[in-house]
Design a protein around this motif. Structure first.
Motif, PDB file in Angstrom:
ATOM      1  N   ASP A  57       0.829  -1.206   0.000  1.00 45.93           N
ATOM      2  CA  ASP A  57       0.000   0.000   0.000  1.00 45.93           C
ATOM      3  C   ASP A  57       0.869   1.266   0.000  1.00 45.93           C
ATOM      4  O   ASP A  57       0.553   2.249  -0.672  1.00 45.93           O
ATOM      5  CB  ASP A  57      -0.927  -0.004   1.222  1.00 45.93           C
ATOM      6  CG  ASP A  57      -1.788   1.237   1.284  1.00 45.93           C
ATOM      7  OD1 ASP A  57      -2.715   1.346   0.461  1.00 45.93           O
ATOM      8  OD2 ASP A  57      -1.519   2.121   2.116  1.00 45.93           O
ATOM      9  N   ASP A  58       1.964   1.228   0.759  1.00 48.29           N
ATOM     10  CA  ASP A  58       2.827   2.408   0.827  1.00 48.29           C
ATOM     11  C   ASP A  58       3.522   2.681  -0.517  1.00 48.29           C
ATOM     12  O   ASP A  58       3.834   3.830  -0.831  1.00 48.29           O
ATOM     13  CB  ASP A  58       3.846   2.249   1.964  1.00 48.29           C
ATOM     14  CG  ASP A  58       3.173   2.436   3.329  1.00 48.29           C
ATOM     15  OD1 ASP A  58       2.136   3.126   3.383  1.00 48.29           O
ATOM     16  OD2 ASP A  58       3.681   1.888   4.331  1.00 48.29           O
ATOM     17  N   ASP A  61       0.581   4.233  -2.593  1.00 52.52           N
ATOM     18  CA  ASP A  61       0.274   5.595  -2.131  1.00 52.52           C
ATOM     19  C   ASP A  61       1.493   6.519  -2.141  1.00 52.52           C
ATOM     20  O   ASP A  61       1.373   7.710  -1.850  1.00 52.52           O
ATOM     21  CB  ASP A  61      -0.301   5.556  -0.702  1.00 52.52           C
ATOM     22  CG  ASP A  61      -1.679   4.914  -0.665  1.00 52.52           C
ATOM     23  OD1 ASP A  61      -2.260   4.705  -1.745  1.00 52.52           O
ATOM     24  OD2 ASP A  61      -2.170   4.631   0.449  1.00 52.52           O
ATOM     25  N   SER A  63       3.812   6.577   0.072  1.00 52.28           N
ATOM     26  CA  SER A  63       3.957   7.095   1.437  1.00 52.28           C
ATOM     27  C   SER A  63       5.389   6.969   1.938  1.00 52.28           C
ATOM     28  O   SER A  63       6.078   6.008   1.612  1.00 52.28           O
ATOM     29  CB  SER A  63       3.055   6.324   2.404  1.00 52.28           C
ATOM     30  OG  SER A  63       1.745   6.332   1.940  1.00 52.28           O
ATOM     31  N   ARG A  66       5.203   5.565   8.256  1.00 50.37           N
ATOM     32  CA  ARG A  66       4.179   4.699   8.833  1.00 50.37           C
ATOM     33  C   ARG A  66       4.646   4.292  10.219  1.00 50.37           C
ATOM     34  O   ARG A  66       5.807   3.982  10.413  1.00 50.37           O
ATOM     35  CB  ARG A  66       3.958   3.461   7.950  1.00 50.37           C
ATOM     36  CG  ARG A  66       3.033   2.440   8.597  1.00 50.37           C
ATOM     37  CD  ARG A  66       2.674   1.299   7.690  1.00 50.37           C
ATOM     38  NE  ARG A  66       2.003   1.660   6.457  1.00 50.37           N
ATOM     39  CZ  ARG A  66       0.688   1.937   6.354  1.00 50.37           C
ATOM     40  NH1 ARG A  66      -0.069   1.924   7.426  1.00 50.37           N
ATOM     41  NH2 ARG A  66       0.162   2.219   5.185  1.00 50.37           N
TER      42      ARG A  66
HETATM   43 MG    MG Z   1      -1.899   4.144   2.422  1.00 51.96          MG
END
Ligand code: MG
Ligand code: FPP
Length: 292
Positions: A57-58, A61, A63, A66
């Motif tokens: 997911d990172d 996204d 990102s 976290r």
């Molecule tokens: Mg995310």
């Protein structure tokens, strides 16, 4: 890279919930609260599937933080992060096969399909306002609640052969899972980056219209156009933020989460009383009042 997030500093919400469910089902069925090794494995596998999905997911996204630290993609780059997520998922698959129960294998494999479908749902958007909320709830189930629901179901299958117990476990997990994500979406508006361990207002910046925005849109239809262009014009994120904070979007999303929690309590209350059943009831309160 694969060990990076297994540092004991996460909330461990999922494995805790799964172990409690295992004990509650064991108590219900034969008065024994002992957790079977196979049930403990499900708790471990659940956290591994979750962590693998976060690593991917990172990347999706983009990102860079976290749980208060840099993401895997930020430190080692995207290519290695994708492989690290794959590796964690493969280790989880081996552990799942080792349990040796084909029903449990199929229940937890469904989760992986749901996670990917949920992520795809999030990439798309609906023009029609009514369809939009249903789309959001379906995405929420697939991305977050399916893992919790099906892990609860898996440990209930390992506890006893009674399908009514499996259904109770599944529905408790589904309802608390949806509530968990609704509150996550609220926290994106109400919490700060320090508390969350990741940037706040991240959803709007990613172009995502979550519960608070969808409710705010009923009060401020101006949000519609912004939702459709995924908050892509300069100033959209800031203006959408203003509308949400002026509206009752956060309150209405929290209220919806409360309703899902009540439903979770209604389900789990069908099991025989035990300290773990009470803890699962208590956990719904924690979900609603958490700040990270
Ligand atoms: Mg995310
Ligand atoms: C967090 O989303 C992400 C998820 C709950 C699931 C992501 C699923 C995939 C990437 C599919 C691949 C799956 C596997 C099993 C490898 P978020 O961005 O809403 O939350 P965040 O703010 O914590 O990043």
């Amino acid at each position: 890279m694969c060990e990076y997030y297994f540092d004991g500093k996460g909330k461990a919400f999922r494995p805790m919930l799964v172990v409690l469910m295992a004990r509650a089902c064991n108590s219900h069925y034969n008065n024994s609260r002992e957790v079977h090794p196979s049930q403990r494995s499900v708790a471990v596998i659940t956290e591994m599937i979750h962590t693998a999905s976060l690593v991917h997911d990172d990347v999706i996204d983009g990102s860079d933080s976290r749980r208060g630290k840099k993401t895997v993609n930020q430190i080692w780059g995207e290519r290695k992060a994708v492989l690290a997520g794959d590796f964690i998922l493969s280790a989880a698959s081996v552990a799942l096969a080792r349990i040796g129960n084909t029903t449990v294998i199929s229940v937890l494999s469904q989760v992986i399909e749901d996670l990917v479908r949920g992520e795809f749902l999030q990439l798309g958007s609906k023009e029609n306002e009514n369809e939009r909320f249903a789309h959001y709830l379906e995405k929420t189930f697939k991305k977050t609640a399916s893992l919790i629901a099906n892990s609860c179901k898996a440990v209930s299958i390992l506890a006893c052969p009674d399908p009514t117990v499996h259904e109770i476990a599944y529905l408790y997990g589904k309802n608390i899972g949806i509530a968990f994500q609704l509150i996550d979406d609220v926290l994106d508006f109400t919490s700060c980056a320090d508390q969350l361990g990741k940037p706040a207002a991240a959803d709007l910046r990613l172009g995502l219209a979550t519960g608070p925005v969808l409710f705010a849109c009923q009060q401020f239809p101006e949000l519609n156009a912004m939702i459709m262009r995924r908050f892509g014009l300069p100033g959209d994120v800031e203006r959408a933020w203003q509308y949400v904070t002026q509206s009752d979007g956060v309150g209405q999303t929290t209220y919806l989460a409360q309703r899902y929690c009540s439903e979770a309590i209604r389900e789990i209350s069908k099991l025989q009383p035990s300290p773990e059943r009470d803890a699962l009831i208590q956990l719904t309160e924690t979900v609603l009042t958490r700040d990270k």
